[in-house]
Write an enzyme that holds these catalytic residues in place. Sequence first.
Site, PDB file in Angstrom:
ATOM      1  N   ASP A   1     110.545 -77.958  52.847  1.00 32.71           N
ATOM      2  CA  ASP A   1     109.188 -78.170  52.339  1.00 32.71           C
ATOM      3  C   ASP A   1     109.177 -78.645  50.890  1.00 32.71           C
ATOM      4  O   ASP A   1     108.258 -78.356  50.123  1.00 32.71           O
ATOM      5  CB  ASP A   1     108.346 -76.887  52.476  1.00 32.71           C
ATOM      6  CG  ASP A   1     108.312 -76.390  53.906  1.00 32.71           C
ATOM      7  OD1 ASP A   1     108.297 -77.246  54.813  1.00 32.71           O
ATOM      8  OD2 ASP A   1     108.323 -75.167  54.127  1.00 32.71           O
TER       9      ASP A   1
ATOM     10  N   LYS B   1     109.783 -83.874  51.412  1.00 31.66           N
ATOM     11  CA  LYS B   1     110.607 -84.966  51.973  1.00 31.66           C
ATOM     12  C   LYS B   1     109.735 -86.011  52.649  1.00 31.66           C
ATOM     13  O   LYS B   1     110.006 -87.206  52.565  1.00 31.66           O
ATOM     14  CB  LYS B   1     111.606 -84.400  52.999  1.00 31.66           C
ATOM     15  CG  LYS B   1     112.612 -83.440  52.402  1.00 31.66           C
ATOM     16  CD  LYS B   1     113.508 -82.837  53.464  1.00 31.66           C
ATOM     17  CE  LYS B   1     112.799 -81.897  54.420  1.00 31.66           C
ATOM     18  NZ  LYS B   1     112.265 -80.661  53.807  1.00 31.66           N
TER      19      LYS B   1
ATOM     20  N   GLY C   1     107.911 -79.774  59.325  1.00 36.40           N
ATOM     21  CA  GLY C   1     106.531 -80.198  59.121  1.00 36.40           C
ATOM     22  C   GLY C   1     106.529 -81.046  57.869  1.00 36.40           C
ATOM     23  O   GLY C   1     106.740 -80.537  56.773  1.00 36.40           O
ATOM     24  N   HIS C   2     106.374 -82.344  58.034  1.00 37.02           N
ATOM     25  CA  HIS C   2     106.436 -83.276  56.900  1.00 37.02           C
ATOM     26  C   HIS C   2     105.049 -83.875  56.667  1.00 37.02           C
ATOM     27  O   HIS C   2     104.487 -84.497  57.557  1.00 37.02           O
ATOM     28  CB  HIS C   2     107.456 -84.391  57.185  1.00 37.02           C
ATOM     29  CG  HIS C   2     108.862 -83.869  57.288  1.00 37.02           C
ATOM     30  ND1 HIS C   2     109.944 -84.698  57.481  1.00 37.02           N
ATOM     31  CD2 HIS C   2     109.364 -82.610  57.196  1.00 37.02           C
ATOM     32  CE1 HIS C   2     111.049 -83.960  57.513  1.00 37.02           C
ATOM     33  NE2 HIS C   2     110.723 -82.696  57.358  1.00 37.02           N
TER      34      HIS C   2
ATOM     35  N   GLN D   1     114.404 -79.958  57.264  1.00 35.10           N
ATOM     36  CA  GLN D   1     114.948 -78.725  56.660  1.00 35.10           C
ATOM     37  C   GLN D   1     115.666 -79.073  55.350  1.00 35.10           C
ATOM     38  O   GLN D   1     115.248 -79.988  54.677  1.00 35.10           O
ATOM     39  CB  GLN D   1     115.860 -77.977  57.652  1.00 35.10           C
ATOM     40  CG  GLN D   1     115.103 -77.337  58.805  1.00 35.10           C
ATOM     41  CD  GLN D   1     114.821 -78.310  59.930  1.00 35.10           C
ATOM     42  OE1 GLN D   1     115.718 -78.969  60.421  1.00 35.10           O
ATOM     43  NE2 GLN D   1     113.587 -78.398  60.362  1.00 35.10           N
TER      44      GLN D   1
HETATM   45  P1  GDP Z   1     108.577 -81.484  53.652  1.00 35.32           P
HETATM   46  O1  GDP Z   1     108.774 -80.563  54.803  1.00 35.32           O
HETATM   47  O2  GDP Z   1     109.761 -81.500  52.736  1.00 35.32           O
HETATM   48  O3  GDP Z   1     108.177 -82.871  54.057  1.00 35.32           O
HETATM   49  O4  GDP Z   1     107.384 -80.875  52.808  1.00 35.32           O
HETATM   50  P2  GDP Z   1     105.968 -80.321  53.399  1.00 35.32           P
HETATM   51  O5  GDP Z   1     105.131 -81.473  53.774  1.00 35.32           O
HETATM   52  O6  GDP Z   1     106.203 -79.251  54.398  1.00 35.32           O
HETATM   53  O7  GDP Z   1     105.418 -79.560  52.118  1.00 35.32           O
HETATM   54  C1  GDP Z   1     105.202 -80.216  50.918  1.00 35.32           C
HETATM   55  C2  GDP Z   1     103.725 -80.105  50.563  1.00 35.32           C
HETATM   56  O8  GDP Z   1     103.554 -80.500  49.217  1.00 35.32           O
HETATM   57  C3  GDP Z   1     102.827 -81.025  51.365  1.00 35.32           C
HETATM   58  O9  GDP Z   1     101.592 -80.397  51.535  1.00 35.32           O
HETATM   59  C4  GDP Z   1     102.689 -82.261  50.489  1.00 35.32           C
HETATM   60  O10 GDP Z   1     101.479 -82.965  50.705  1.00 35.32           O
HETATM   61  C5  GDP Z   1     102.705 -81.640  49.135  1.00 35.32           C
HETATM   62  N1  GDP Z   1     103.283 -82.470  48.051  1.00 35.32           N
HETATM   63  C6  GDP Z   1     104.362 -83.288  48.096  1.00 35.32           C
HETATM   64  N2  GDP Z   1     104.629 -83.759  46.844  1.00 35.32           N
HETATM   65  C7  GDP Z   1     103.714 -83.207  46.029  1.00 35.32           C
HETATM   66  C8  GDP Z   1     103.469 -83.263  44.613  1.00 35.32           C
HETATM   67  O11 GDP Z   1     104.200 -83.906  43.859  1.00 35.32           O
HETATM   68  N3  GDP Z   1     102.414 -82.516  44.125  1.00 35.32           N
HETATM   69  C9  GDP Z   1     101.610 -81.762  44.946  1.00 35.32           C
HETATM   70  N4  GDP Z   1     100.617 -81.079  44.400  1.00 35.32           N
HETATM   71  N5  GDP Z   1     101.814 -81.695  46.261  1.00 35.32           N
HETATM   72  C10 GDP Z   1     102.847 -82.388  46.797  1.00 35.32           C
HETATM   73  P1  IMO Z   2     110.926 -78.948  56.833  1.00 33.87           P
HETATM   74  O1  IMO Z   2     111.621 -80.124  57.447  1.00 33.87           O
HETATM   75  C1  IMO Z   2     111.051 -74.715  55.823  1.00 33.87           C
HETATM   76  C2  IMO Z   2     113.294 -72.109  58.538  1.00 33.87           C
HETATM   77  C3  IMO Z   2     112.536 -71.082  59.333  1.00 33.87           C
HETATM   78  C4  IMO Z   2     113.599 -69.995  59.437  1.00 33.87           C
HETATM   79  C5  IMO Z   2     114.878 -70.784  59.600  1.00 33.87           C
HETATM   80  C6  IMO Z   2     115.355 -70.932  61.038  1.00 33.87           C
HETATM   81  O2  IMO Z   2     109.453 -78.975  56.972  1.00 33.87           O
HETATM   82  O3  IMO Z   2     111.405 -78.729  55.448  1.00 33.87           O
HETATM   83  P2  IMO Z   2     114.482 -72.402  63.088  1.00 33.87           P
HETATM   84  O4  IMO Z   2     113.154 -72.413  63.782  1.00 33.87           O
HETATM   85  O5  IMO Z   2     114.892 -73.706  62.514  1.00 33.87           O
HETATM   86  O6  IMO Z   2     115.569 -71.791  63.924  1.00 33.87           O
HETATM   87  O7  IMO Z   2     114.273 -71.365  61.845  1.00 33.87           O
HETATM   88  O8  IMO Z   2     114.622 -72.058  59.051  1.00 33.87           O
HETATM   89  N1  IMO Z   2     112.819 -73.505  58.695  1.00 33.87           N
HETATM   90  C7  IMO Z   2     112.147 -74.177  57.757  1.00 33.87           C
HETATM   91  N2  IMO Z   2     111.677 -73.779  56.538  1.00 33.87           N
HETATM   92  N3  IMO Z   2     110.891 -76.003  56.200  1.00 33.87           N
HETATM   93  C8  IMO Z   2     111.387 -76.420  57.391  1.00 33.87           C
HETATM   94  O9  IMO Z   2     111.372 -77.713  57.762  1.00 33.87           O
HETATM   95  C9  IMO Z   2     112.004 -75.487  58.247  1.00 33.87           C
HETATM   96  N4  IMO Z   2     112.565 -75.550  59.472  1.00 33.87           N
HETATM   97  C10 IMO Z   2     113.070 -74.345  59.713  1.00 33.87           C
HETATM   98  O10 IMO Z   2     111.394 -70.648  58.657  1.00 33.87           O
HETATM   99  O11 IMO Z   2     113.675 -69.282  58.226  1.00 33.87           O
HETATM  100 MG    MG Z   3     107.805 -78.960  55.736  1.00 33.05          MG
END
Ligand code: GDP
Ligand code: IMO
Ligand code: MG
Length: 426
Positions: free
Chosen positions: A13, A16, A40-41, A224
């Site tokens: 998170d 990416k 979840g991206h 991840q």
């Molecule tokens: P990922 O799994 O690495 O793709 O990240 P996620 O989408 O799960 O979580 C990142 C969250 O931060 C999302 O809600 C993005 O919209 C948000 N985000 C990404 N870059 C920035 C930033 O520079 N500032 C803020 N405020 N939010 C950001």
């Molecule tokens: P993105 O791509 C954050 C965590 C789960 C748990 C561990 C194992 O959005 O960054 P799993 O279901 O993969 O066997 O769970 O990994 N986990 C993540 N945490 N971002 C993710 O994906 C994750 N995918 C798995 O919360 O601790």
């Molecule tokens: Mg994510």
Amino acid sequence: MPATIVVGTQWGDEGKGKFTDLVAKEMSLVVRYQGGHNAGHTIVVDGERFALQLVPSGVLYDHITPVIGNGVVVDPRVLIAEMEMLIDKGVDCGRLLLSGNAHLIFPYHQTLDALHERSLGDAKLGTTKRGIGPAYADKAMRIGLRVQDMLDPKIFRQKLEGALGHANAMITSVYGGEPVDFDEIANAYLDEYLPRLRPHIGDAIGAVHEALDAEQHVLLEGAQATFLDVDYGTYPFVTSSNPTAGGAGTGAGIGPRDISRVIGVTKAYLTRVGFGPFPTELFDDVGDHLVDVGKEFGTNTGRRRRTGWFDAVMGRYATRVNSLSELALTKLDILDDLDTLKVCVAYEHEGKRLENMPYHQSVLHNVTPVYEELPGWKTDISEITERADLPPEASAYIAFLEQQVGVPINLVGVGPGRRQFLHFAA
Ligand code: GDP
Ligand code: IMO
Ligand code: MG
């Protein structure tokens, strides 16, 4: 033209999705190389939010071929629902290519994931219960079914019988659960999912190499992150794949000589969802503030993320195991209101200072972070578009992280939107 990797450097998170989308503009192919719908991206374009689980983040550009690589585990039901969601929002999914070598997730994988977590009691991992671990376990056991198996119903049924026999024995005998029905699965996968996915199933490895041979830009998108990697992460509190740069090659079908750039996506602080060690974790108002302002809740599970200060020991380790060439720093704006910022520059353990990640997990569980404090900037930076306009304290924070981790920070995120970032390359 060698490929570029986008890899998470922390516990996921990091942003990416946003940075893959940003870098993707110059790419022809974007390949997801591992993980499944545990990811979840999020990408925000003109205020509209796209939360992607399986479809690569390049899908929002018309000129890009999004590829789901052989290293991914795919729940077809979820993939189809995600494609429908995108189509409803006006995104063309016609170009999506799904590797015939990717492994399938079945409902019994999800059942096993949940039952196993339950059986662990207090020692549970906090998985997403999406069946990721059991699907990769079947792959390693060589009883998994691949996407290509759906193309041959006879083979599919034969293999499913074997795999389901094993799964049901586990479900009933080990966990005392209810067996899963064969016909229900076979009918759903062959009669419902296959017709919808058939036009997308193909030779992803061939497509990636054709693009590389044609000097096109290829981007490999990780899900991840480094500390969730089954080899390099905080095992067993990890996922079951290799999100690190090495996994990008195996999950997309290319070798190291075809990769030239590795972008490590790094949050300006730290979060973790699920259990496991977290040396810089905050249990105070600052931690709550980061959750509130950073909206630190899982993109698709909704779980509250744990928060902490930036950890440069982790950053140095991520640099090593991924051969990072640069960093993209995200969510700097979330620190806007803080008076003082702390950065963990080393760990202390039994009177010794550790600059690098201890190999022994018991040590990591018992380290005390050594912090350096930096002044906050107390200014809203979310509308800033030029590096020169950043408050000096923000520039100093970035320079300090760069110096601590030892890799240049080339992009800095100041908000979730596509335009909310600063170029930092020298
Ligand atoms: P990922 O799994 O690495 O793709 O990240 P996620 O989408 O799960 O979580 C990142 C969250 O931060 C999302 O809600 C993005 O919209 C948000 N985000 C990404 N870059 C920035 C930033 O520079 N500032 C803020 N405020 N939010 C950001
Ligand atoms: P993105 O791509 C954050 C965590 C789960 C748990 C561990 C194992 O959005 O960054 P799993 O279901 O993969 O066997 O769970 O990994 N986990 C993540 N945490 N971002 C993710 O994906 C994750 N995918 C798995 O919360 O601790
Ligand atoms: Mg994510």
